[in-house]
Design a protein around this motif. Sequence first.
Motif, short mmCIF file in Angstrom:
data_model
loop_
_atom_site.label_atom_id
_atom_site.label_comp_id
_atom_site.label_asym_id
_atom_site.label_seq_id
_atom_site.Cartn_x
_atom_site.Cartn_y
_atom_site.Cartn_z
N ALA A 120 0.84 -1.21 0.00
CA ALA A 120 0.00 0.00 0.00
C ALA A 120 0.87 1.25 0.00
CB ALA A 120 -0.91 0.00 1.22
N PRO A 121 0.71 2.13 -0.99
CA PRO A 121 1.48 3.38 -1.01
C PRO A 121 0.92 4.44 -0.07
CG PRO A 121 0.08 3.27 -2.95
CD PRO A 121 -0.11 1.97 -2.21
N ASN A 122 -0.26 4.20 0.47
CA ASN A 122 -0.89 5.15 1.39
C ASN A 122 -1.87 4.40 2.30
OD1 ASN A 122 -2.25 5.57 -1.58
ND2 ASN A 122 -3.83 5.44 0.02
N ASP A 123 -2.32 5.08 3.34
CA ASP A 123 -3.33 4.48 4.22
C ASP A 123 -4.65 4.35 3.49
OD1 ASP A 123 -1.44 4.46 6.22
OD2 ASP A 123 -2.11 6.35 7.11
N VAL A 124 -5.37 3.27 3.83
CA VAL A 124 -6.70 3.04 3.25
C VAL A 124 -7.71 3.08 4.37
CG1 VAL A 124 -8.16 1.46 1.94
CG2 VAL A 124 -5.72 1.63 1.41
N VAL A 125 -8.69 3.96 4.23
CA VAL A 125 -9.71 4.17 5.26
C VAL A 125 -11.07 3.89 4.64
CG1 VAL A 125 -10.77 5.83 6.84
CG2 VAL A 125 -8.31 5.87 6.47
N VAL A 126 -11.89 3.11 5.36
CA VAL A 126 -13.26 2.83 4.92
C VAL A 126 -14.18 3.77 5.68
CG1 VAL A 126 -15.09 1.11 4.79
CG2 VAL A 126 -12.70 0.43 4.43
N PRO A 127 -14.90 4.63 4.99
CA PRO A 127 -15.75 5.60 5.68
C PRO A 127 -17.04 4.95 6.19
CG PRO A 127 -15.99 5.85 3.32
CD PRO A 127 -14.94 4.82 3.51
N PRO A 128 -17.66 5.52 7.21
CA PRO A 128 -18.95 4.99 7.68
C PRO A 128 -20.05 5.31 6.68
CG PRO A 128 -18.39 7.01 8.84
CD PRO A 128 -17.20 6.67 8.00
N GLY A 129 -21.10 4.50 6.73
CA GLY A 129 -22.23 4.72 5.83
C GLY A 129 -22.81 3.43 5.33
N ASN A 130 -23.87 3.56 4.56
CA ASN A 130 -24.56 2.40 4.02
C ASN A 130 -23.75 1.79 2.88
OD1 ASN A 130 -26.54 0.70 2.57
ND2 ASN A 130 -28.01 1.64 3.98
N THR A 131 -23.55 0.48 2.92
CA THR A 131 -22.76 -0.20 1.91
C THR A 131 -23.59 -0.69 0.73
OG1 THR A 131 -23.03 -2.35 2.99
CG2 THR A 131 -21.17 -0.97 3.69
N GLY A 132 -24.91 -0.78 0.93
CA GLY A 132 -25.76 -1.30 -0.13
C GLY A 132 -25.75 -2.82 -0.23
N LEU A 133 -25.03 -3.50 0.67
CA LEU A 133 -24.95 -4.97 0.66
C LEU A 133 -26.05 -5.56 1.55
CD1 LEU A 133 -21.06 -5.32 0.98
CD2 LEU A 133 -22.43 -5.43 -1.11
N ASP A 134 -26.52 -6.74 1.20
CA ASP A 134 -27.58 -7.37 1.99
C ASP A 134 -26.99 -7.95 3.27
OD1 ASP A 134 -26.88 -10.36 1.53
OD2 ASP A 134 -26.90 -9.48 -0.50
N PRO A 135 -27.84 -8.31 4.25
CA PRO A 135 -27.37 -8.79 5.57
C PRO A 135 -26.53 -10.06 5.52
CG PRO A 135 -29.65 -8.08 5.71
CD PRO A 135 -29.30 -8.08 4.25
N SER A 136 -26.54 -10.78 4.42
CA SER A 136 -25.74 -12.00 4.36
C SER A 136 -24.24 -11.73 4.40
CB SER A 136 -26.09 -12.79 3.09
OG SER A 136 -25.76 -12.01 1.93
N HIS A 137 -23.84 -10.47 4.18
CA HIS A 137 -22.42 -10.11 4.20
C HIS A 137 -21.97 -9.67 5.59
CE1 HIS A 137 -23.44 -9.79 -0.09
NE2 HIS A 137 -22.14 -10.02 -0.32
N THR A 138 -22.82 -9.79 6.58
CA THR A 138 -22.45 -9.33 7.92
C THR A 138 -21.23 -10.08 8.45
OG1 THR A 138 -24.77 -8.78 8.38
CG2 THR A 138 -23.28 -8.97 10.26
#
Length: 211
Positions: free
Chosen positions: A12-30
């Motif tokens: 990774a050439p830089n930090d990767v941050v996942v922002p909060p919010g709705n992912t649009g994925l169904d509950p099976s990906h929990t």
Amino acid sequence: MVGAPARVGLVAPNDVVVPPGNTGLDPSHTSFFQALNIPTKINKGTVEIVTQVELIKKGDKVGSSEAALLSKLGIRPFSYALVVVSVYEGGSVFSPEVLDLTDEDLVEKFAVGVATLTSASLALSYPTLAAAPHVFIDAYKNVQAVGVATEYSFPQVEQLKEYLKDPTKFTVISQPSVAAADDVGAGPTEDAEEGSSDDDDDDDMIFSLFD
């Protein structure tokens, strides 16, 4: 600069941050998010990330789980672009810093170009917008010279002719200041004369006491 996906095994050439919010994925990906220690909740039938997550640190290798998550979320955290190493022109090689031009540099280069164009236009007698002011000024000087050398006159040359006939007419403005300077210089002289006369009288009185 073009966005690039996080591929497995890439450093990774830089930090990767996942922002909060709705992912649009169904509950099976929990369970997938739980394996990555990402806090989520179900909101309106989709998985929502609760807080911001620092997924990858700069210098770490991208794992298969991180790459899969970023792919599911449509995040392309990295980027690539051309990096200028050196500049080649006319048989010479320069460092890329020569391309770092400021607005002042561009204005200066433009002014030099306009001056060069003006000089070439005047030398070749070729009319251009850059040379037009100089052409008009030179033409006006020529007309003034003709007016001074002949009896022909026009309003713009009359004052010049008057100056050539009698230059002293145009020095009247400076005379009051000269006169004022003379008055200032004359003041101490008069006082000195008065003072000297008083001293003479005192000397006469002293000598008269012993006569």
